[in-house]
Write an enzyme that holds these catalytic residues in place. Structure first.
Site, PDB file in Angstrom:
ATOM      1  NE  ARG A  84      -3.873   1.999   2.582  1.00 15.58           N
ATOM      2  CZ  ARG A  84      -3.854   2.939   3.514  1.00 15.58           C
ATOM      3  NH1 ARG A  84      -2.868   2.977   4.413  1.00 15.58           N
ATOM      4  NH2 ARG A  84      -4.796   3.850   3.574  1.00 15.58           N
ATOM      5  CD  GLU A 160      -5.867   6.608   9.571  1.00 18.90           C
ATOM      6  OE1 GLU A 160      -5.647   7.700  10.150  1.00 18.90           O
ATOM      7  OE2 GLU A 160      -5.224   5.564   9.834  1.00 18.90           O
ATOM      8  CE1 TYR A 228      -1.431   1.636  13.577  1.00 14.55           C
ATOM      9  CE2 TYR A 228      -3.425   2.470  12.525  1.00 14.55           C
ATOM     10  CZ  TYR A 228      -2.092   2.095  12.452  1.00 14.55           C
ATOM     11  OH  TYR A 228      -1.419   2.175  11.256  1.00 14.55           O
ATOM     12  CD  GLU A 255      -2.726   3.163   8.015  1.00 15.20           C
ATOM     13  OE1 GLU A 255      -2.614   3.450   9.235  1.00 15.20           O
ATOM     14  OE2 GLU A 255      -2.750   4.017   7.121  1.00 15.20           O
TER      15      GLU A 255
END
Length: 458
Positions: A84, A160, A228, A255
């Site tokens: 990516r 995002e 995350y 991610e």
């Protein structure tokens, strides 16, 4: 074979063409055989030949390090099938006008190329961010480099794209972006990131997923979650993934980081669940982070993998163990049954070490520190399990670690290998580390032993 008069064949072709056009007009959906390149099929991503493709790769911060073109070959050499690539629209970074060159690097290195505009990060909360509409305008400006690359390229419209302020605007903005991409002739597989800085903790993407998928006239959009600190437990990860599976929505983990302290993502669960479910994942990130704890390779050097790099490339359910090259590059076509690694703590009987070298790197602040410990086997025999022993200076207490189990938390500490890094070939190394508190004493351990043998301290 009996020949058919040319006018009969032409008439049949015209009828078939008319039926196809009419079907598209009625439904807005192209038949499966008319799809171009990579596409969504149910919850899966498949190639043009119908073969399932599961992304296994990492993010590369290209827009900030345009000279690091060797990273594409390095990422491939470590087993990835996808990269990516971070691009800039010119609103905050870039503009990245080298899209054709980036695609060429991906193709030269037999990687599927996920291209993303990073300028949209945190829109609505980050004042400098670009809107999704501005990101689409960038893609339109790069269209000449993208058309014809549908077998090799996924367009991740914007990274995002909404922050935590008015996250609900994501649904309308994402719908409009997809429709504008299609209206401008893009046939590619599209990827859309969640709001809340990608983590969807308010569940806007989860609760509006079907609306987004329906907005695509090509039915060729995959949703992307970034994992995350919101996903720091197994329950948080599995509950989220289960909802998408139950509803038949296509998803990738675009991610994620790793558990470098107890408040961070439970990457072991994430990797295991992704493998068992056949979900694609793309770890953040290759190198060059302002917070280097998220770097996989130190200074873009694939021979200097960090703990995180070793884990994602070489660990259980990691890239090397689970990646399959895209068939467009000649990769294997058999159906692959994912392996599930049981959560069993093995009984370790370390073998004697003939020699070792330890590098101990500390990053300290007023009341705490982190360390990265690189252990190199300098002996002639491989280890099948290891224990690294050292004495922590007075006042230092370990609060969390990675790559090994640390007992006790202070005093004379023994670090015991994880299940995935116990075998060190001669000349081989692994990186582990921990986070700790201190009371003013930031001295480093004076000596280390590996399986009872004294180590050289570099």
């Amino acid at each position: 074979m009996r020949s058919v008069p040319w006018f009969a064949a032409a008439g049949a072709a015209l009828v078939a063409s008319a039926v196809l056009v009419y079907a598209v007009m009625l439904t807005g959906i192209r038949p499966a055989h008319a799809a171009v390149g990579l596409r969504v099929s149910g919850t899966d991503i498949v190639e043009a030949n119908g073969q399932k493709f599961v992304m296994r790769g990492v993010n590369h911060p290209h827009v900030w390090y345009t000279g690091q073109t060797g990273s594409f070959a390095d990422i491939k050499a470590l087993g990835a099938n996808t990269v990516r690539v971070v691009l800039g629209s010119g609103k905050r970074w870039g503009p990245s006008n080298d899209v054709a060159q980036v695609i060429s690097l991906c193709k030269q290195n037999r990687l599927i190329c996920v291209l993303e505009v990073h300028d949209t990060t945190g829109y609505g909360e980050e004042g400098a961010a670009a809107s999704l509409d501005e990101a689409v305008n960038y893609w339109i400006g790069q269209k000449s480099a993208l058309v014809g690359q549908e077998n090799h390229v996924v367009i991740n419209i914007g990274n995002e794209p909404i922050g935590n302020t008015n996250a609900g605007q994501w649904t309308g903005a994402t719908t409009a972006a997809i429709q504008k991409m299609r209206a401008n002739g893009f046939e590619h597989l599209l990827m859309v990131d969640a709001p809340n800085w990608g983590q969807d903790w308010q569940y806007v993407m989860r609760d509006n997923a079907q609306t987004i998928l329906n907005a695509d006239s090509r039915r060729n959009t995959v949703l992307s979650i970034h994992m995350y600190a919101v996903f720091n437990t197994a329950t948080a990860i599995t509950d989220y993934l289960n909802r998408f599976r139950a509803n038949g929505w296509p998803l990738v983990i675009g991610e994620f980081g790793w558990r470098f302290n107890t408040g961070e993502v439970d990457h072991d669960t994430l990797l295991s669940e992704a493998d068992s479910r056949g979900l694609g994942y793309l770890g953040w990130s290759w190198s060059g982070n302002t917070d280097p704890i998220l770097d996989m390779a130190t200074s873009f050097d694939r021979t200097r993998l960090t703990t995180w790099g070793q884990r994602i490339f070489n660990g259980a359910n990691g890239i090397k163990a689970t990646a399959r090259e895209a068939t467009i590059y000649g990769g294997p076509t058999p159906t692959v049954t994912p392996t599930v690694t049981p959560t069993v703590t093995p009984t370790i009987t370390p073998t004697p070490s003939g020699g070792c070298r330890v590098t101990y790197e500390m990053n300290a602040w007023n009341s705490g520190f982190t360390t990265n410990i690189t252990i190199t086997n300098t002996g002639a025999a491989a280890t099948s399990g290891w224990r690294l022993a050292f004495a922590l200076p007075a006042g230092q207490v370990i609060t969390g670690g990675w790559g090994a189990t640390y007992t006790p938390a202070s005093g004379q500490v023994t670090a015991t290998n994880a299940a995935w890094n116990g075998n060190l070939a001669p000349g081989g190394s692994t990186s582990v580390g921990f986070q700790a508190t201190h009371t003013g004493n930031t001295a480093e351990p004076a000596a280390f032993t590996l399986n009872g043998a004294a180590c050289q301290v570099a």
